[in-house]
Design a protein around this motif. Structure first.
Motif, PDB file in Angstrom:
ATOM      1  N   ILE A  43       0.935  -1.246   0.034  1.00 22.64           N
ATOM      2  CA  ILE A  43       0.011   0.096  -0.029  1.00 22.64           C
ATOM      3  C   ILE A  43       0.751   1.264  -0.060  1.00 22.64           C
ATOM      4  CG2 ILE A  43      -0.439  -0.004   2.431  1.00 22.64           C
ATOM      5  CD1 ILE A  43      -2.895   0.990  -0.257  1.00 22.64           C
ATOM      6  N   GLY A  44       2.209   1.259   0.513  1.00 20.67           N
ATOM      7  CA  GLY A  44       2.680   2.391   0.788  1.00 20.67           C
ATOM      8  C   GLY A  44       4.129   2.482   0.117  1.00 20.67           C
ATOM      9  N   TYR A  45       4.381   1.718  -0.591  1.00 23.37           N
ATOM     10  CA  TYR A  45       5.786   1.685  -1.424  1.00 23.37           C
ATOM     11  C   TYR A  45       5.963   3.133  -2.252  1.00 23.37           C
ATOM     12  CZ  TYR A  45       4.271   0.837  -6.024  1.00 23.37           C
ATOM     13  OH  TYR A  45       3.629   1.000  -7.185  1.00 23.37           O
ATOM     14  N   ASP A  46       4.980   3.603  -2.867  1.00 22.83           N
ATOM     15  CA  ASP A  46       5.048   4.673  -3.702  1.00 22.83           C
ATOM     16  C   ASP A  46       5.328   5.983  -2.731  1.00 22.83           C
ATOM     17  OD1 ASP A  46       2.624   4.326  -2.700  1.00 22.83           O
ATOM     18  OD2 ASP A  46       1.727   5.533  -4.440  1.00 22.83           O
ATOM     19  N   ILE A  47       4.763   6.012  -1.411  1.00 23.41           N
ATOM     20  CA  ILE A  47       4.872   7.055  -0.512  1.00 23.41           C
ATOM     21  C   ILE A  47       6.199   6.959  -0.084  1.00 23.41           C
ATOM     22  CG2 ILE A  47       4.042   8.304   1.545  1.00 23.41           C
ATOM     23  CD1 ILE A  47       1.738   8.217  -0.403  1.00 23.41           C
ATOM     24  N   LEU A  48       6.867   6.038   0.199  1.00 25.58           N
ATOM     25  CA  LEU A  48       8.086   5.863   0.986  1.00 25.58           C
ATOM     26  C   LEU A  48       8.996   6.370  -0.250  1.00 25.58           C
ATOM     27  CD1 LEU A  48       8.055   2.385   2.737  1.00 25.58           C
ATOM     28  CD2 LEU A  48       7.976   4.763   3.727  1.00 25.58           C
ATOM     29  N   LYS A  49       8.942   6.065  -1.625  1.00 25.47           N
ATOM     30  CA  LYS A  49       9.797   6.268  -2.412  1.00 25.47           C
ATOM     31  C   LYS A  49       9.944   7.969  -2.954  1.00 25.47           C
ATOM     32  CE  LYS A  49       9.428   5.313  -6.987  1.00 25.47           C
ATOM     33  NZ  LYS A  49       8.897   4.300  -8.193  1.00 25.47           N
ATOM     34  N   ALA A  51       8.994  10.237  -0.580  1.00 24.17           N
ATOM     35  CA  ALA A  51       9.417  10.812   0.722  1.00 24.17           C
ATOM     36  C   ALA A  51      11.164  10.869   0.497  1.00 24.17           C
ATOM     37  CB  ALA A  51       9.120   9.937   2.061  1.00 24.17           C
ATOM     38  N   GLY A  52      11.764   9.500   0.183  1.00 21.88           N
ATOM     39  CA  GLY A  52      12.907   9.302   0.064  1.00 21.88           C
ATOM     40  C   GLY A  52      13.430  10.380  -1.020  1.00 21.88           C
ATOM     41  N   LYS A  53      12.835  10.584  -1.951  1.00 18.62           N
ATOM     42  CA  LYS A  53      13.181  11.362  -3.148  1.00 18.62           C
ATOM     43  C   LYS A  53      13.066  13.118  -2.667  1.00 18.62           C
ATOM     44  CE  LYS A  53      12.241  10.013  -7.886  1.00 18.62           C
ATOM     45  NZ  LYS A  53      10.749  10.045  -8.522  1.00 18.62           N
ATOM     46  N   GLY A  54      12.221  13.295  -1.673  1.00 19.21           N
ATOM     47  CA  GLY A  54      12.076  14.637  -0.726  1.00 19.21           C
ATOM     48  C   GLY A  54      13.399  14.726  -0.299  1.00 19.21           C
ATOM     49  N   VAL A  60      12.620  18.180   2.396  1.00 16.33           N
ATOM     50  CA  VAL A  60      12.269  17.232   3.098  1.00 16.33           C
ATOM     51  C   VAL A  60      10.623  17.102   3.448  1.00 16.33           C
ATOM     52  CG1 VAL A  60      12.604  15.965   5.481  1.00 16.33           C
ATOM     53  CG2 VAL A  60      14.498  17.018   3.840  1.00 16.33           C
ATOM     54  N   PHE A  61      10.163  18.330   3.829  1.00 13.03           N
ATOM     55  CA  PHE A  61       9.057  18.348   4.475  1.00 13.03           C
ATOM     56  C   PHE A  61       7.896  18.614   3.667  1.00 13.03           C
ATOM     57  CE2 PHE A  61      12.241  20.117   7.573  1.00 13.03           C
ATOM     58  CZ  PHE A  61      12.028  19.061   8.796  1.00 13.03           C
ATOM     59  N   ASP A  62       7.171  17.263   3.490  1.00 17.77           N
ATOM     60  CA  ASP A  62       6.061  17.380   2.502  1.00 17.77           C
ATOM     61  C   ASP A  62       5.061  16.389   3.190  1.00 17.77           C
ATOM     62  OD1 ASP A  62       7.010  15.081   1.742  1.00 17.77           O
ATOM     63  OD2 ASP A  62       6.934  15.793  -0.334  1.00 17.77           O
ATOM     64  N   GLU A  63       3.782  16.338   2.420  1.00 12.68           N
ATOM     65  CA  GLU A  63       2.889  15.280   3.134  1.00 12.68           C
ATOM     66  C   GLU A  63       3.533  13.896   3.049  1.00 12.68           C
ATOM     67  OE1 GLU A  63       0.101  16.678   0.331  1.00 12.68           O
ATOM     68  OE2 GLU A  63       0.896  18.454   1.286  1.00 12.68           O
ATOM     69  N   ASN A  64       4.167  13.707   1.998  1.00 14.19           N
ATOM     70  CA  ASN A  64       4.845  12.184   1.903  1.00 14.19           C
ATOM     71  C   ASN A  64       5.738  11.619   3.078  1.00 14.19           C
ATOM     72  OD1 ASN A  64       3.614  11.690  -0.498  1.00 14.19           O
ATOM     73  ND2 ASN A  64       5.067  12.909  -1.701  1.00 14.19           N
TER      74      ASN A  64
END
Ligand code: ADP
Ligand code: MG
Length: 627
Positions: A43-49, A51-54, A60-64
């Protein structure tokens, strides 16, 4: 739903099923952790990705980041405390993704709605060649060609009907559902649908210059002009997100450290959990998403009503309109003059009209159009030279080599000719031929059907003062103003005087109060751009007006001004509701979270629940036809 959204839906369903199955399966220890971790990644791999990119890009600081930090933290905490309770972390991701899916669906849907109502781009034009119709790209049709439009087809280019009669459906352009009768000699604008008869149209504009192209341009650029509220939200998120991250960090560290200093056993787990809950609650997506969406829906809803607003900043300005200044001719009146009388003519009535029509042959002023119509015969342009149009005065030209002037008494005095006063109330066109006074033509205009009602209703939407400015005769101006109930009226103004008057009004109003100018762009384009907000009559008005204005009324109905203000107020109201609602819920939950009274489930509501409610509220802005 598009492909991406469908894929997301499958992931959500898969993860949900996995969570339920895992809840029933009696697995423990490492296998349990691995299975849950797998579900989490589904469910969350894309969010982690993301966030990592950010982090990698130093943004750094966004919703992801908020979501990733909160869920990874929850996982770590469950491992550390050996509670084996991994569902919360997965649930946060799951609901966050549901919220995101809903949002992308809602945005996509309103975008499609708007482009459907703006689906006015004609695909082809018919040209008759040797008895057969040939379809060509509207782009390739030269000005002056004759095109054929069959029943059911969209008119591809602006032009004049040379053969046939029919009714037109103009609703895509004007929001007006009544069909319009059309006959030989009338002008038609592109984008309308031909309903009953076959029309042959002599095109007067190339495709890029035609009404459809202009409108499409305008709509496509509208959402790039941001309102203050939208600017505020993006600035707000830039400060807010890091602030809550640091606050969460403080919440996780400070209380246990204090406990440690005071000699008590530090409750690391409890405070870390509270800090993670805090992170989930504080996600600003409800605002970040719903506010631009509200404006977008407001622009779309207005467009559907034939009110084209060039950007969300104008929507905001419109809502604060307290002064409305009108031009007269073409705005409050039809600008279709009829000849009432011809006086003191030193020559035959027909000759005088002929001179007038010929001298006026190049002007696009409603007066000149009317004189040409009154003359009623073909105009031989080769007889006219040295045409000069003097804004707010009239025209001078040489007809058959003789100097002819047609205009008001200002023009006569400019030429050193004393005009004979006319006792008629009406717009007086004085004529001078070959340096001598030659008589005057009295023409009069008709007030638009809804003009009076519009002036009255403006008072109900918060407008303090209505003003009419005109270049026409003072007596005409006063009689029109009295009939309509306009508060103030100024007549006999040159285009530059109109700007000066508007500047005077601008200087006297309060800072938050806005002034709107409504005109047709003929002799008033400078004022349109000088006012806080310029509203142009689109179908009647000149191209200059559509360029200079911020709002275009497609069907020239003064009542649409009221509608535009109502729409803008509703839209701004929705924006404020969403801001207050989201901040209130979040703030309450944050406090509850900090003191340990909120768990992850409440946090999820505060985030995703608020976002969904805010989006649903935003979509209301699309439905404005009942206003
Ligand atoms: P309004 O402010 O009502 O829109 P305009 O500023 O366009 O009016 O014109 C003001 C006056 O100037 C008209 O009432 C008319 O007397 C004169 N005028 C302007 N253009 C023309 C023209 N093309 N032919 C004759 N008279 C004109
Ligand atoms: Mg005008």
């Amino acid at each position: 739903m598009n492909k991406k959204q469908k894929k997301m839906l499958r992931r959500i369903l898969l993860a949900a099923v996995m969570v339920i199955v895992l809840g029933i399966l009696p697995v423990a220890g490492l296998p349990r952790l691995v299975l849950y971790l797998l579900t989490y990644l589904v469910i969350g791999y894309d969010i982690l990705k993301k966030a990592g990119k950010g982090i990698w890009n130093r943004r750094v600081f966004d919703e992801n980041f908020l979501m990733a930090a909160a869920t990874v933290g929850a996982f770590a905490l469950a491992i550390y405390t050996r509670s084996g309770d991994y569902t919360e972390a997965i649930a946060v991701m799951l609901f966050y993704q549901i919220g995101e899916l809903f949002q992308s669906y809602a945005v996509g849907k309103s975008r499609r709605n708007i482009s459907a109502l703006m689906d006015i781009r004609p695909d082809y034009a018919n040209i008759e060649r040797e008895g057969t119709l040939e379809q060509v790209d509207p782009d390739e049709v030269a000005v002056g060609s004759v095109i054929v439009v069959q029943p059911g087809e969209r008119i591809p280019l602006d032009g004049e009907v040379v053969e046939g009669c029919s009714t037109l459906n103009t609703s895509a352009l004007t929001g007006e559902s009544l069909p319009r009768e059309i006959q030989v000699g009338e002008t038609v604008i592109s984008g309308c649908i031909n309903m009953t008869g076959v029309l042959k149209i002599h095109t007067t504009k190339a495709f890029e210059e035609s009404t459809v192209s202009k409108i499409l341009d305008l709509v496509e650029n509208a959402s790039s002009r941001k309102s203050k509220s939208e600017d505020f939200i993006s600035k707000f998120a830039r400060v807010y997100t890091p602030a809550v991250c640091y606050a969460a960090l403080a919440l996780a560290l400070a209380p246990p450290l204090v406990q440690l200093l005071m000699g008590a056993a530090p409750a690391w787990g409890t405070w870390l959990y509270r800090a993670l809950t805090f992170l989930v609650i504080s996600c600003p997506c409800a605002l970040v998403i719903s506010i631009p969406l509200s404006f977008f829906a407001g622009l779309g809803g207005a467009g559907k009503e034939g009110v084209l607003i060039k950007g969300s900043n104008y929507l905001e300005t419109l809502a604060h309109t307290r002064y409305v200044v009108f031009d007269k001719t073409g705005t409050l009146t039809h600008g279709v003059f009829e000849v009432d009388a011809v006086h003191h003519n030193q020559m035959e009535r027909e000759r005088l009209l002929e001179y007038a029509a010929l001298a006026e042959s190049a002007s696009s002023h409603p007066i000149s159009k009317s004189l040409q119509r009154a003359y009623g015969r073909e105009i031989d342009r080769s007889r006219v030279t040295d045409i000069e149009e003097i804004g707010g005065n009239g025209v001078t030209a040489k007809v058959d080599g003789i100097v002819v002037a047609a205009g008001n008494d200002k023009l006569m005095r400019r030429m050193g000719i004393e005009p004979i006063h006319c006792h008629h109330i009406g717009t007086i066109i004085h004529m001078a031929v070959d340096g001598a006074y030659a008589g005057h033509i009295v023409i009069s205009d008709v007030v638009k059907e809804h003009a009076g009602q519009a002036v009255q209703e403006l008072k109900h939407v918060g407008v303090k003062q209505t003003v009419m400015l005109t270049g026409d005769d003072k007596r005409v101006a006063e009689s029109v103003a009295a009939a309509l109930g306009v508060d103030q009226v100024y007549g006999e103004l040159l285009p530059a005087d109109k700007v000066a008057k508007v500047e005077e009004l601008l200087a006297h109003k309060g800072g938050k109060e806005k002034l709107a100018f409504v005109g047709d762009g003929i002799n008033d384009a400078p004022v349109l751009s000088r006012a806080d907000i310029g509203i142009a009559m689109g179908a009647m008005g000149s191209d200059a007006a559509i360029e200079a204005a911020d709002v275009v009324l497609m069907d020239d109905d003064p009542l649409k001004i009221v509608k535009a203000i109502r729409i803008s107020r509703k839209c701004i109201g929705i924006v404020y509701q969403n801001i207050v609602f989201a901040l209130l819920v979040k703030f309450t939950c944050l406090v509850l979270g900090a003191v340990g009274m909120a768990n992850m489930w409440l946090a999820i509501f505060a985030d995703v629940g608020v976002m969904i409610l805010a989006i649903l509220n935003a979509i209301r802005a699309l439905f404005v036809h009942k206003l």
